[in-house]
Design an enzyme around this catalytic site. Structure first.
Site, PDB file in Angstrom:
ATOM      1  N   HIS A 362       9.455  42.772  10.847  1.00  0.00           N
ATOM      2  CA  HIS A 362      10.618  43.615  10.536  1.00  0.00           C
ATOM      3  C   HIS A 362      10.262  44.757   9.577  1.00  0.00           C
ATOM      4  CE1 HIS A 362      11.325  41.022   6.848  1.00  0.00           C
ATOM      5  NE2 HIS A 362      11.635  42.214   6.372  1.00  0.00           N
ATOM      6  N   ASP A 411       8.558  36.422  12.932  1.00  0.00           N
ATOM      7  CA  ASP A 411       8.515  37.648  12.125  1.00  0.00           C
ATOM      8  C   ASP A 411       7.106  37.888  11.573  1.00  0.00           C
ATOM      9  OD1 ASP A 411       9.350  39.874  10.763  1.00  0.00           O
ATOM     10  OD2 ASP A 411      10.386  38.779   9.168  1.00  0.00           O
ATOM     11  N   SER A 509       9.507  41.741   1.179  1.00  0.00           N
ATOM     12  CA  SER A 509       9.400  41.440   2.601  1.00  0.00           C
ATOM     13  C   SER A 509       7.987  41.760   3.061  1.00  0.00           C
ATOM     14  CB  SER A 509      10.401  42.284   3.395  1.00  0.00           C
ATOM     15  OG  SER A 509      11.713  41.867   3.137  1.00  0.00           O
TER      16      SER A 509
END
EC number: 3.4.21.-
Length: 560
Positions: A362, A411, A509
Site C-alpha cells: 500500500h 500487503d 507503514s
C-alpha cells in the site's frame, strides 16, 4: 544535533500504523491536549528524589483492556520488563517492579533527581547508583564533601606533566603553564589524544570545548532531560559513563559535550580535540584483489554494530541510536501525496539486499520517477554523512495484494534500487541488510519496530524512533474483543500486552518488524494496518508467507 536540546515535556509519541483503517490518531489526541506540542519533542522521564518513595509499581486490571485476559498469559516477568536492574515480581497476570535507587516508575525507567537540593555548593552534583545516590565533584581549589572548603590553589601543584602553577589575585583562580605537547586546564591532555574519522570511536580525556568551556559530567543532574546521558540506552557502547570526557554518540562531525550556560540551562559545543594525523593512525595493509564487475552482497545480514545492553531505558517513542537499525529505509516522494501530506518521507522499508528494499504494497501507489529511497537516515531534516540515496528502478507489488473494506491483504512489495556509479547500497556501520527469516518466532517473542512515526495526516518525528512489541497469536488477535476474524494467514499481530497504547502504534507503514535470535535480526513482519491505535495490537504482513515470492523475484531480476 537538534535532538540534544529538545523540549522534553511530552507524553510518549504514538504513530498511526497503516493507511486509513485506523480509527483515530494519537498524534491528534496529543495536539488537542497541548496545542504547542510538536512531534519532535521527546520524554526522558525523571522525578524529584524522595528517600521514602515506594519505587515499586504494579500494572493493575484497570490499566489493561478486557482482551488482555481472554487467554492464559505467559509469565509476565519473562523476559524481565524491569529496567536498570529492577526485580520483577509476579502478581497473577500482572507484575511489580522493585526498583533500585535512584530509579523509579512502573518499569524502573525513570531517574530520580537526587541533586534537587544542590548539596554540592562550588561543585557539580552527579547522580550515582550507590547511597546517598549522588556525589560531589569539586571545582579546584574547593574540596570537602560539599565543596565548601578551600585549599591553596598551587600547593600542592595541581598541574600535571611538569607544568607550573601560577596563582591569580582571586584566590580561587590559577593557570597551568603547559610544556610543549600538552594542553588542558591541568596540562593533562597529551598530543596523542586525538580522534579518527568523525570521532565516533574517540575514548580520550579531552573535557573542554573549542570555546574553553568545561564539559558537564554525563551523569550530571542537569542532563536528565537530554537524549544523551549516562542513563541512556547503550551508554557504555558510546563511551559514556561517570566522567566528563568528550564523545560523539550520534556520529556528528567531531566529539562534543554539554556545557552549563545559566540558570541550570545547558547547551552543547564541539570539543577542543584535534583529528589524528596520518602518522598517528595505523592502517592495515591491503592485499591486491581481482577487479570485479559485480558488487557482491554484504558479508552478513542482521548484524548491528550497536550492541544492546541488558539494562535499558524505555523504548517507546524515543530517539533511536544512530546505526541501531541499519536496514531501515525511508521512502520519500518528490511530490506531495495528498493535501495534508507534503513531499518527503511517507513510508518505511527494510534493506534485504544491496539493491532490494522490502516494504508494504500500500506504500507503492506512486510512480518510480517520483520515488527515492534513503538508507542510513537518522534525522529527516538533516543531510547526514552516512546517508545513501537511490532512485527506484522498478516496483514489484505482490500479485494477490488487495484491499477489502480498507484493510490491505497480502500487503507486501519489493523495490529494486537503481545503481549509482555501478553499485547499489554500500555496507557501513549505518547501512546493513536484515536477514529474511528461516523459521517462525513463537507468540510472546519480543521484537522491534522502527520508523519516523508518520500518520495519515503526514505528521511525525524528524528523528528515527524505535519501540519493542511482543508477537501475539492470531487466535487471540482474531478474538471478538480484538479484530473479530479480520486477521488472515498473511498477517501477524504484535503489541505490548502489559501496557497497551505505549508502543503498539509506533513505526511507519512499510517499516520492518524485526525479531532477534542469537544476535541476528530477521525481518519477520512489515507494518501494515491497525484499528484503534493504542487500544489494539498493530497488524503486520507475515514475511514468512512470502519467502518464495521474494527470493524468486530477486533471482529473476538479478540473475542470481
Amino acid at each position: 544535533m537538534f535532538a540534544r536540546m529538545s523540549d522534553l515535556h511530552v507524553l510518549l509519541l504514538m504513530a498511526l500504523v497503516g493507511k486509513t483503517a485506523c480509527g483515530f490518531s494519537l498524534m491528534s489526541l496529543l495536539e488537542s491536549l497541548d496545542p504547542d506540542w510538536t512531534p519532535d519533542q521527546y520524554d526522558y522521564s525523571y522525578e524529584d528524589y524522595n528517600q521514602e518513595e515506594n519505587t515499586s509499581s504494579t500494572l493493575t486490571h484497570a490499566e489493561n483492556p478486557d482482551w488482555y485476559y481472554t487467554e492464559d498469559q505467559a509469565d509476565p516477568c519473562q523476559p524481565n520488563p524491569c529496567e536498570h536492574g529492577g526485580d520483577c515480581l509476579v502478581h497473577g497476570s500482572t507484575f511489580t517492579c522493585s526498583c533500585l535507587a535512584p530509579f523509579s516508575g512502573n518499569k524502573c525507567q525513570k531517574v530520580q533527581n537526587t541533586c534537587k537540593d544542590n548539596p554540592c555548593g562550588r561543585g557539580q552534583c552527579l547522580i550515582t547508583q550507590s547511597p546517598p545516590y549522588y556525589r560531589c565533584v569539586c571545582k579546584h581549589p574547593y574540596t570537602g564533601p560539599s565543596c565548601s572548603q578551600v585549599v591553596p590553589v598551587c600547593r600542592p601543584n595541581p598541574c600535571q606533566n611538569g607544568a607550573t602553577c601560577s596563582r591569580h589575585k582571586r584566590r580561587s583562580k590559577f593557570t597551568c603553564a603547559c610544556p610543549d605537547q600538552f594542553k588542558g586546564k591541568f596540562c593533562e591532555i597529551g598530543s596523542d589524544d586525538c580522534y579518527v574519522g568523525d570521532g565516533y570511536s574517540y575514548r580520550g580525556k579531552m573535557n573542554r570545548t573549542v570555546n574553553q568551556h568545561a564539559c558537564l559530567y554525563w551523569n550530571s543532574h542537569l542532563l536528565l532531560q537530554e537524549n544523551y546521558n549516562m542513563f541512556m540506552e547503550d551508554a557504555e557502547t558510546h563511551g559514556i559513563g561517570e566522567h566528563n570526557f568528550c564523545r560523539n554518540p550520534d556520529a556528528d562531525e567531531k566529539p562534543w559535550c554539554f556545557i552549563k550556560v545559566t540558570n541550570d540551562k545547558v547547551k552543547w559545543e564541539y570539543c577542543d580535540v584535534s583529528a589524528c594525523s596520518a602518522q598517528d593512525v595505523a592502517y592495515p595493509e591491503e592485499s591486491p584483489t581481482e577487479p570485479s564487475t559485480k558488487l557482491p552482497g554484504f558479508d552478513s545480514c542482521g548484524k548491528t554494530e550497536i550492541a544492546e545492553r541488558k539494562i535499558k531505558r524505555i523504548y517507546g517513542g524515543f530517539k533511536s541510536t544512530a546505526g541501531k537499525h541499519p536496514w531501515q529505509a525511508s521512502l520519500q516522494s518528490s511530490l506531495p501525496l495528498t493535501i495534508s501530506m507534503p513531499q518527503g518521507h511517507f513510508c518505511g522499508g527494510a534493506l534485504i539486499h544491496p539493491c532490494w528494499v522490502l516494504t508494504a504494497a500500500h506504500c507503492t501507489d506512486i510512480k518510480t520517477r517520483h520515488l527515492k529511497v534513503v538508507l542510513g537516515d537518522q534525522d529527516l531534516k538533516k543531510e547526514e554523512f552516512h546517508e545513501q540515496s537511490f532512485r527506484v528502478e522498478k516496483i514489484f507489488k505482490y500479485s494477490h495484494y488487495n484491499e477489502r473494506d480498507e484493510i490491505p491483504h497480502n500487503d507486501i512489495a519489493l523495490l529494486k534500487l537503481k545503481p549509482v556509479d555501478g553499485h547499489c547500497a554500500l555496507e557501513s556501520k549505518y547501512v546493513k541488510t536484515v536477514c529474511l527469516p528461516d523459521g517462525s518466532f513463537p507468540s510472546g517473542s519480543e521484537c522491534h519496530i522502527s520508523g519516523w512515526g508518520v500518520t495519515e495526516t503526514g505528521k511525525g518525528s524528524r528523528q528515527l524512533l524505535d519501540a519493542k512489541v511482543k508477537l501475539i497469536a492470531n487466535t487471540l488477535c482474531n478474538s471478538r474483543q480484538l479484530y473479530d476474524h479480520m486477521i488472515d494467514d498473511s498477517m501477524i499481530c504484535a503489541g505490548n500486552l502489559q501496557k497497551p497504547g505505549q508502543d503498539t502504534c509506533q513505526g511507519d507503514s512499510g517499516g520492518p518488524l524485526t525479531c532477534e535470535k542469537d544476535g541476528t535480526y530477521y525481518v519477520y513482519g512489515i507494518v501494515s494496518w491497525g484499528l484503534e491505535c493504542g487500544k489494539r495490537p498493530g497488524v503486520y504482513t507475515q514475511v514468512t508467507k512470502f519467502l518464495n515470492w521474494i527470493k524468486a523475484t530477486i533471482k529473476s531480476e538479478s540473475g542470481f
